[in-house]
Scaffold this motif. Structure first.
Motif, short mmCIF file in Angstrom:
data_model
loop_
_atom_site.label_atom_id
_atom_site.label_comp_id
_atom_site.label_asym_id
_atom_site.label_seq_id
_atom_site.Cartn_x
_atom_site.Cartn_y
_atom_site.Cartn_z
N GLN A 155 32.14 38.78 40.11
CA GLN A 155 32.71 37.44 40.88
C GLN A 155 33.80 36.79 40.05
N ILE A 156 33.37 36.58 38.66
CA ILE A 156 34.10 35.69 38.13
C ILE A 156 35.60 36.70 37.63
N MET A 158 36.72 38.86 39.63
CA MET A 158 37.54 38.96 40.75
C MET A 158 38.39 37.56 41.16
N ILE A 159 37.83 36.55 40.69
CA ILE A 159 38.32 35.09 40.90
C ILE A 159 39.52 35.01 40.01
N LEU A 160 39.30 35.41 38.69
CA LEU A 160 40.33 35.47 37.70
C LEU A 160 41.65 36.36 38.10
N ILE A 162 42.46 37.04 41.11
CA ILE A 162 43.31 36.50 42.10
C ILE A 162 43.95 35.46 41.78
N ALA A 163 43.40 34.69 40.95
CA ALA A 163 44.10 33.61 40.44
C ALA A 163 45.45 33.86 39.65
N ILE A 164 45.46 34.89 38.99
CA ILE A 164 46.86 35.47 38.20
C ILE A 164 47.79 36.04 39.40
N PHE A 166 47.98 34.84 42.24
CA PHE A 166 48.58 33.59 42.99
C PHE A 166 49.68 32.83 42.48
N SER A 219 40.93 34.82 52.33
CA SER A 219 39.42 34.85 52.63
C SER A 219 39.07 35.26 54.05
N MET A 222 39.58 39.06 53.83
CA MET A 222 38.78 39.71 53.25
C MET A 222 37.58 39.60 53.84
N TYR A 227 34.21 42.33 53.04
CA TYR A 227 34.01 42.00 51.95
C TYR A 227 33.00 40.92 51.76
N ARG A 228 31.78 40.97 50.84
CA ARG A 228 30.82 40.25 50.84
C ARG A 228 30.51 39.82 49.24
N GLY A 229 31.39 40.21 48.42
CA GLY A 229 31.16 39.73 46.94
C GLY A 229 31.42 40.78 45.94
N VAL B 7 32.61 33.92 49.48
CA VAL B 7 33.91 34.44 49.52
C VAL B 7 35.07 33.39 49.28
N ILE B 11 37.82 32.16 46.60
CA ILE B 11 39.01 32.28 46.67
C ILE B 11 39.73 30.80 46.37
N ALA B 14 39.98 30.44 42.86
CA ALA B 14 41.23 31.17 42.43
C ALA B 14 42.41 30.33 42.60
N ALA B 18 45.00 28.86 39.77
CA ALA B 18 46.55 29.01 39.73
C ALA B 18 47.28 27.78 39.65
#
Lengths: 275, 183
Positions: A155-156, A158-160, A162-164, A166, A219, A222, A227-229, B7, B11, B14, B18
């Motif tokens: 999950q971490i 995935m967050i990273l 998506i952040a990049i 964004f 979200s 997804m 998508y559930r994690g 989820v 997001i 995230a 950013a």
């Protein structure tokens, strides 16, 4: 915003560029530890030679490698002066009010500046030869053992990632909001700091609203696709370490070991003296 | 309060990460904006307040690292202390929002914010005094760098963060903390 320095990464096909990003990231951590262990002239000479070797192998120009240092020259001078004038009241050159400049303080200041200098160049080489996405994958891989402690590493990661993804989008969005504000009379080009600040602050709420709108849309999309994690997510293909990666890691470990030996051995030699 | 899905929280985290990169660049027009207006603190505090302590902690740890990776700022030498400070902001703001339930969103937000802002500064000062600048940190330097220089940033955070939270609630992008009374 158009000058967003994304892509500190400099494309290339050198030995350092081809190294596995996990090894490069791990190597940066070990090198930083080795730099913090150094306390002798010999130790610093070894670290300088090592960093110089990496710069040459990475094909990055000396100017680019030292780019991070140029921005911090003033900071280095302040650190040096603060340590010289305040570090130690023992054997001062002279004493005036709260100032007690001493040789010990000057040496301590030089030591801190040298360490910062080396760490900055090492991290600059990493960012110049590794894409942010590769670094994220490397980070995911390096933290993956923590999943046994219950840390949601997938999950971490995935967050990273998506952040990049964004960052450019939000940067464009911010640019659009900035132009809108300029059309309404905001003075970003004013020479007065107060006017500049007054122009920037009204941008913050619209930036957040727009960013959260995008987060909401993503979200919903997804979740609508099931998508559930990130738990149980697999990768299409693994990337096994090559012989050159292991060799590079071995060299970095050797340098670190050398610094440990130099720091904790009882040998006395002029080169081992601290300045 | 309707709970957000994991989820959605991921997001939002995230996006806040950013913004930790983008917002300081937007502030870059103002000299020394980083240390005066503290733009990177805003997304981290918001993430903790909205998504909870786990996500706030992650945002606080990864935000400065990501910014260093993309923009070179904060410099690698300052990065560890900043990661600690922001991680505490994210962690404490999330924990406080979970613990404090005064039936007024404003009161919850302000108490959580103030406790988080104080805790982060205290922990960063302790980390500086005990680990990163041992022997060089005094109460005077700590007060100057964490309260005096950054006073405009502190005021901006106290004004902007509750405003942003309410704007997001009004826009239905995050759920209301307490159900609204019907007229």
């Amino acid at each position: 915003m158009n000058r967003l320095p994304i892509g500190i990464y400099i494309p290339g096909d050198t030995f350092i560029h081809r190294l596995d990003s996990r090894i490069k990231l791990l190597g940066l951590f070990i090198t930083t530890a080795a730099i913090l262990l150094v306390n002798s002239i010999l130790g610093y000479s070894i670290m300088f030679a090592f960093i110089l070797g990496i710069i040459l192998l990475s094909g990055i120009s000396m100017k680019t490698a030292l780019n991070a240092i140029n921005k911090l020259l003033l900071f280095f001078v302040i650190v040096l002066l603060m340590n010289t004038f305040f570090y130690s009241p023992e054997k001062p050159w002279f004493s005036f009010w709260i100032f007690t400049p001493s040789t010990l303080g000057l040496l301590y200041g030089i030591e801190i500046v040298l360490r910062l200098f080396l760490v900055l160049i090492a991290s600059n080489i990493l960012t110049s030869t590794t894409t942010p996405m590769e670094t994220t994958h490397a980070l995911e891989s390096l933290i993956s053992p923590f999943r046994y402690l219950g840390l949601p590493t997938g999950q971490i990661a995935m967050i990273l990632s998506i952040a990049i993804q964004f960052i450019p989008t939000l940067s464009e969005e911010t640019d659009a909001i900035r132009k809108t504000q300029m059309a309404r009379g905001a003075r970003f080009d004013s020479k007065k700091i107060s006017e500049k600040a007054a122009a920037v602050l009204p941008m913050v709420v619209p930036i957040f609203l727009s960013a959260f709108k995008r987060a909401d849309d993503l979200s919903v999309a997804m979740e609508a696709r099931g998508y559930r994690g990130a738990k149980g997510r697999t990768q299409k293909k693994g990337t096994p370490l090559q012989r050159q990666d292991l060799g590079a890691l071995g060299v970095i470990f050797f340098i670190c070991l050398l610094q440990i030996v130099l720091r904790f051995s009882n040998l006395t030699h002029p080169w081992r003296s601290r300045f | 309060m309707q709970e957000m899905s994991v989820v959605k929280k991921s997001i939002i985290t995230a996006v806040c990460l950013a913004l930790c990169v983008v917002l300081p660049i937007a502030f870059h027009a103002v000299p020394n904006a980083g240390s005066i207006y503290l733009p990177m603190h805003i997304p981290v505090l918001l993430c903790g307040l909205i998504c909870g302590w786990q996500f706030g902690l992650l945002c606080g740890l990864a935000g400065p690292a990501l910014s260093t990776l993309f923009t070179g700022m904060p410099p690698a030498a300052i990065l560890p202390i900043m990661m600690i400070e922001l991680a505490v902001y994210g962690l404490v703001s999330g924990l406080m929002m979970k613990l404090i339930r005064s039936k007024s969103t404003y009161v919850d937000l302000y108490i959580s914010l103030i406790i988080a802002m104080l805790s982060g500064r205290i922990v960063a000062g302790l980390a500086r005094a005990l680990i990163f600048a041992r022997g060089n940190t005094t109460i005077a330097t700590w007060t100057t760098s964490y309260f005096v220089t950054s006073l405009p940033g502190i005021i901006i955070q106290l004004v902007l963060i509750p405003t942003i939270v309410f704007a997001l609630m009004q826009a239905k992008l995050i759920p209301m903390r307490y159900p609204q009374k019907r007229a």
